[in-house]
Design a protein around this motif. Structure first.
Motif, PDB file in Angstrom:
ATOM      1  N   GLN A  33      36.272  -6.329 -43.307  1.00 35.68           N
ATOM      2  CA  GLN A  33      35.782  -6.389 -41.955  1.00 35.68           C
ATOM      3  C   GLN A  33      34.559  -5.787 -41.549  1.00 35.68           C
ATOM      4  O   GLN A  33      33.832  -6.220 -40.991  1.00 35.68           O
ATOM      5  CB  GLN A  33      37.004  -5.698 -41.133  1.00 35.68           C
ATOM      6  CG  GLN A  33      38.454  -6.624 -41.030  1.00 35.68           C
ATOM      7  CD  GLN A  33      39.215  -5.909 -40.228  1.00 35.68           C
ATOM      8  OE1 GLN A  33      39.009  -5.550 -39.001  1.00 35.68           O
ATOM      9  NE2 GLN A  33      40.721  -5.940 -40.226  1.00 35.68           N
ATOM     10  N   ALA A  34      34.282  -4.739 -42.107  1.00 35.73           N
ATOM     11  CA  ALA A  34      33.104  -4.141 -42.060  1.00 35.73           C
ATOM     12  C   ALA A  34      31.850  -4.654 -42.617  1.00 35.73           C
ATOM     13  O   ALA A  34      30.787  -5.084 -41.647  1.00 35.73           O
ATOM     14  CB  ALA A  34      32.992  -2.676 -42.405  1.00 35.73           C
ATOM     15  N   ARG A  35      31.993  -5.261 -43.728  1.00 40.97           N
ATOM     16  CA  ARG A  35      30.907  -6.044 -44.245  1.00 40.97           C
ATOM     17  C   ARG A  35      30.755  -7.604 -43.501  1.00 40.97           C
ATOM     18  O   ARG A  35      29.633  -8.108 -43.199  1.00 40.97           O
ATOM     19  CB  ARG A  35      31.012  -6.300 -45.679  1.00 40.97           C
ATOM     20  CG  ARG A  35      31.228  -5.135 -46.629  1.00 40.97           C
ATOM     21  CD  ARG A  35      30.048  -4.394 -46.795  1.00 40.97           C
ATOM     22  NE  ARG A  35      29.404  -3.722 -45.593  1.00 40.97           N
ATOM     23  CZ  ARG A  35      29.857  -2.336 -45.504  1.00 40.97           C
ATOM     24  NH1 ARG A  35      30.863  -1.687 -46.434  1.00 40.97           N
ATOM     25  NH2 ARG A  35      29.563  -1.716 -44.466  1.00 40.97           N
ATOM     26  N   ILE A  36      31.879  -8.064 -42.999  1.00 40.17           N
ATOM     27  CA  ILE A  36      32.052  -9.371 -42.189  1.00 40.17           C
ATOM     28  C   ILE A  36      31.106  -9.138 -41.000  1.00 40.17           C
ATOM     29  O   ILE A  36      30.085  -9.843 -40.596  1.00 40.17           O
ATOM     30  CB  ILE A  36      33.294  -9.704 -41.794  1.00 40.17           C
ATOM     31  CG1 ILE A  36      33.924 -10.310 -42.833  1.00 40.17           C
ATOM     32  CG2 ILE A  36      33.130 -10.723 -40.770  1.00 40.17           C
ATOM     33  CD1 ILE A  36      35.198 -10.819 -43.110  1.00 40.17           C
ATOM     34  N   LYS A  37      31.362  -7.922 -40.158  1.00 39.68           N
ATOM     35  CA  LYS A  37      30.590  -7.756 -39.081  1.00 39.68           C
ATOM     36  C   LYS A  37      29.217  -7.346 -39.141  1.00 39.68           C
ATOM     37  O   LYS A  37      28.208  -7.728 -38.301  1.00 39.68           O
ATOM     38  CB  LYS A  37      31.291  -6.675 -38.371  1.00 39.68           C
ATOM     39  CG  LYS A  37      32.576  -6.963 -37.831  1.00 39.68           C
ATOM     40  CD  LYS A  37      33.430  -5.676 -37.189  1.00 39.68           C
ATOM     41  CE  LYS A  37      34.682  -6.223 -36.651  1.00 39.68           C
ATOM     42  NZ  LYS A  37      35.523  -5.062 -36.406  1.00 39.68           N
ATOM     43  N   GLN A  38      28.809  -6.823 -40.487  1.00 41.89           N
ATOM     44  CA  GLN A  38      27.454  -6.448 -40.760  1.00 41.89           C
ATOM     45  C   GLN A  38      26.545  -7.748 -40.819  1.00 41.89           C
ATOM     46  O   GLN A  38      25.637  -8.048 -40.389  1.00 41.89           O
ATOM     47  CB  GLN A  38      27.505  -5.768 -41.993  1.00 41.89           C
ATOM     48  CG  GLN A  38      25.987  -5.175 -42.516  1.00 41.89           C
ATOM     49  CD  GLN A  38      26.092  -4.338 -43.535  1.00 41.89           C
ATOM     50  OE1 GLN A  38      26.853  -4.664 -44.556  1.00 41.89           O
ATOM     51  NE2 GLN A  38      25.492  -3.095 -43.610  1.00 41.89           N
ATOM     52  N   VAL A  39      27.355  -8.777 -41.802  1.00 41.11           N
ATOM     53  CA  VAL A  39      26.461  -9.876 -42.159  1.00 41.11           C
ATOM     54  C   VAL A  39      26.425 -10.978 -40.803  1.00 41.11           C
ATOM     55  O   VAL A  39      25.634 -11.366 -40.605  1.00 41.11           O
ATOM     56  CB  VAL A  39      27.318 -10.662 -43.179  1.00 41.11           C
ATOM     57  CG1 VAL A  39      26.782 -11.958 -43.536  1.00 41.11           C
ATOM     58  CG2 VAL A  39      27.073  -9.775 -44.576  1.00 41.11           C
ATOM     59  N   ALA A  40      27.366 -10.801 -39.973  1.00 40.74           N
ATOM     60  CA  ALA A  40      27.632 -11.592 -38.748  1.00 40.74           C
ATOM     61  C   ALA A  40      26.492 -11.326 -37.885  1.00 40.74           C
ATOM     62  O   ALA A  40      25.765 -12.087 -37.252  1.00 40.74           O
ATOM     63  CB  ALA A  40      28.786 -11.441 -37.872  1.00 40.74           C
ATOM     64  N   ALA A  41      25.889  -9.980 -37.855  1.00 39.88           N
ATOM     65  CA  ALA A  41      24.878  -9.547 -36.862  1.00 39.88           C
ATOM     66  C   ALA A  41      23.763 -10.219 -37.527  1.00 39.88           C
ATOM     67  O   ALA A  41      22.537 -10.459 -36.616  1.00 39.88           O
ATOM     68  CB  ALA A  41      24.925  -7.982 -36.937  1.00 39.88           C
ATOM     69  N   GLU A  42      23.433 -10.289 -38.973  1.00 37.97           N
ATOM     70  CA  GLU A  42      22.342 -10.901 -39.474  1.00 37.97           C
ATOM     71  C   GLU A  42      22.103 -12.258 -39.255  1.00 37.97           C
ATOM     72  O   GLU A  42      21.223 -12.697 -38.986  1.00 37.97           O
ATOM     73  CB  GLU A  42      22.393 -10.691 -41.094  1.00 37.97           C
ATOM     74  CG  GLU A  42      22.454  -9.283 -41.621  1.00 37.97           C
ATOM     75  CD  GLU A  42      22.719  -9.207 -43.280  1.00 37.97           C
ATOM     76  OE1 GLU A  42      22.182 -10.314 -43.528  1.00 37.97           O
ATOM     77  OE2 GLU A  42      23.035  -8.259 -43.643  1.00 37.97           O
ATOM     78  N   PHE A  43      23.261 -12.918 -38.999  1.00 35.17           N
ATOM     79  CA  PHE A  43      23.352 -14.475 -38.938  1.00 35.17           C
ATOM     80  C   PHE A  43      23.604 -14.941 -37.522  1.00 35.17           C
ATOM     81  O   PHE A  43      23.278 -16.019 -37.153  1.00 35.17           O
ATOM     82  CB  PHE A  43      24.420 -15.176 -39.858  1.00 35.17           C
ATOM     83  CG  PHE A  43      23.962 -15.077 -41.464  1.00 35.17           C
ATOM     84  CD1 PHE A  43      23.392 -16.302 -41.884  1.00 35.17           C
ATOM     85  CD2 PHE A  43      24.173 -14.046 -42.161  1.00 35.17           C
ATOM     86  CE1 PHE A  43      22.803 -16.464 -43.149  1.00 35.17           C
ATOM     87  CE2 PHE A  43      23.765 -14.247 -43.491  1.00 35.17           C
ATOM     88  CZ  PHE A  43      22.958 -15.332 -43.928  1.00 35.17           C
ATOM     89  N   GLY A  44      23.591 -13.649 -36.457  1.00 36.62           N
ATOM     90  CA  GLY A  44      23.594 -14.332 -35.199  1.00 36.62           C
ATOM     91  C   GLY A  44      24.942 -14.753 -34.723  1.00 36.62           C
ATOM     92  O   GLY A  44      25.032 -15.633 -33.802  1.00 36.62           O
ATOM     93  N   TYR A  45      26.198 -14.380 -35.246  1.00 40.54           N
ATOM     94  CA  TYR A  45      27.417 -14.797 -34.657  1.00 40.54           C
ATOM     95  C   TYR A  45      28.196 -13.653 -34.323  1.00 40.54           C
ATOM     96  O   TYR A  45      28.207 -12.712 -35.089  1.00 40.54           O
ATOM     97  CB  TYR A  45      27.959 -15.911 -35.526  1.00 40.54           C
ATOM     98  CG  TYR A  45      28.474 -15.448 -36.798  1.00 40.54           C
ATOM     99  CD1 TYR A  45      29.602 -14.955 -37.165  1.00 40.54           C
ATOM    100  CD2 TYR A  45      27.445 -15.877 -37.876  1.00 40.54           C
ATOM    101  CE1 TYR A  45      29.930 -14.405 -38.348  1.00 40.54           C
ATOM    102  CE2 TYR A  45      27.809 -15.363 -39.357  1.00 40.54           C
ATOM    103  CZ  TYR A  45      29.217 -14.516 -39.468  1.00 40.54           C
ATOM    104  OH  TYR A  45      29.348 -14.465 -41.027  1.00 40.54           O
ATOM    105  N   GLU A  46      29.265 -14.044 -33.403  1.00 42.56           N
ATOM    106  CA  GLU A  46      30.112 -12.802 -32.871  1.00 42.56           C
ATOM    107  C   GLU A  46      31.506 -13.318 -33.639  1.00 42.56           C
ATOM    108  O   GLU A  46      32.048 -14.200 -33.713  1.00 42.56           O
ATOM    109  CB  GLU A  46      30.461 -13.175 -31.378  1.00 42.56           C
ATOM    110  CG  GLU A  46      29.183 -12.785 -30.641  1.00 42.56           C
ATOM    111  CD  GLU A  46      28.537 -11.255 -30.451  1.00 42.56           C
ATOM    112  OE1 GLU A  46      29.680 -10.478 -30.773  1.00 42.56           O
ATOM    113  OE2 GLU A  46      27.405 -10.991 -30.457  1.00 42.56           O
ATOM    114  N   VAL A  47      31.925 -11.969 -34.144  1.00 43.84           N
ATOM    115  CA  VAL A  47      33.323 -12.022 -35.053  1.00 43.84           C
ATOM    116  C   VAL A  47      34.469 -11.927 -33.852  1.00 43.84           C
ATOM    117  O   VAL A  47      34.374 -10.877 -32.742  1.00 43.84           O
ATOM    118  CB  VAL A  47      33.310 -11.016 -36.025  1.00 43.84           C
ATOM    119  CG1 VAL A  47      34.801 -10.709 -36.621  1.00 43.84           C
ATOM    120  CG2 VAL A  47      32.213 -11.184 -36.925  1.00 43.84           C
TER     121      VAL A  47
END
Length: 287
Positions: free
Chosen positions: A250-264
């Protein structure tokens, strides 16, 4: 009796309900992926559960959601097997993305991703589920899945691209004999599940720099190749995740989501409970 099944390549969860939605029993077999297993192998796995064997004549309906059910041939083969085995039942077989959608968002819209033994991504508008990439199998796709991470751990170990301390821990945790590994990859029926078993090492070492980097690598590939198929949709809808890999990362998903511009949005470890709730609501509405 109604049977609801959520099946990956590694395991299949089965829950039986009566006509009022009351749970009768819950059981588990090995994964039933018809794109990888023969009908004989699928039947063997079906018969692993004493509950399924004992109650097979009482089943009226089966809702089976599974990995490998996205194309007509494997889906039809599994459907035929289930109809012949539970011969009093009506059988509906759908791809595991449908189970992920029902568990993560129900009838609400959203982009829904699977990160388990395999990986996938789709968009639901609340009625219809759309996939824009047809899977070509775990050897070519499945970024950020258990088998993808397992494969990369094995490769990095083999090429000595893993820190020495982690290499020692990895060697202590798994049988790294080359003949054993090749036997499981080339002569056994579920090489993708074999690879995915090695991904457990990631979740035992989440704070290691190498592990964080590997997680981000897979999630970036998955975001680029799968989630960005829905560039317009992610502007106004959250991206939800289902599966054990997603739950622990989960922590890494939220980090990568911020890079790609989508909300988890929601992250669901085991979709079977949400899937059952979805079907119980449908049963209640039909009464």
């Amino acid at each position: 009796m109604i049977l609801i099944t959520d099946s990956g390549s590694t395991k299949s969860d089965w829950i039986a309900l009566d006509a009022n939605g009351k749970q009768l029993f819950k059981t588990r077999t090995r994964g039933m992926n018809p794109a990888i297993l023969t009908p004989a192998e699928l039947l063997d796995r079906l018969q692993e559960s004493e509950d399924l064997v004992a109650h097979k004549n009482e089943v009226d309906q089966i809702f089976f959601y599974g990995a490998g059910c996205g194309t007509k041939g494997p889906r039809k083969a599994l459907e035929t097997l289930l109809v012949n085995y539970f011969h009093n039942s009506k059988v509906i077989v759908k791809e595991d993305t449908a189970a992920a959608v029902y568990a993560a968002v129900g009838d609400n819209p959203g982009v829904v991703c699977i990160l388990g033994t395999g990986s996938n991504c789709c968009f639901s508008d609340g009625e219809h589920i759309e996939q824009r990439v047809v899977s070509l199998g775990y050897t070519l796709m499945d970024e950020a899945s258990g088998n993808w991470y397992g494969k990369n751990l094995l490769r990095d170990y083999g090429f000595k691209n893993m820190p020495t301390e982690l290499m020692n821990k990895f060697e202590a945790a798994y049988n790294m004999d080359p003949d054993y590994i090749k036997y499981n990859l080339y002569k056994q029926s579920n090489p993708n599940a074999f690879l995915a078993r090695h991904a457990e090492f990631i979740f035992q070492n989440l704070e290691e720099r190498y592990i964080k980097k590997l997680l981000r690598k897979g999630l970036r590939k998955f975001s680029r190749n799968m989630i960005l198929q829905f560039r317009e949709e992610i502007k106004s809808h959250e991206v939800h995740f289902v599966g054990s890999i997603a739950y622990f990362a989960q922590a890494r998903i939220k980090q990568v989501a911020a890079e790609f511009g989508y909300e988890v949005g929601n992250i669901v470890r085991r979709p079977i409970e949400g899937l059952v709730d979805y079907h119980i609501k449908k049963l209640q509405k039909s009464v």
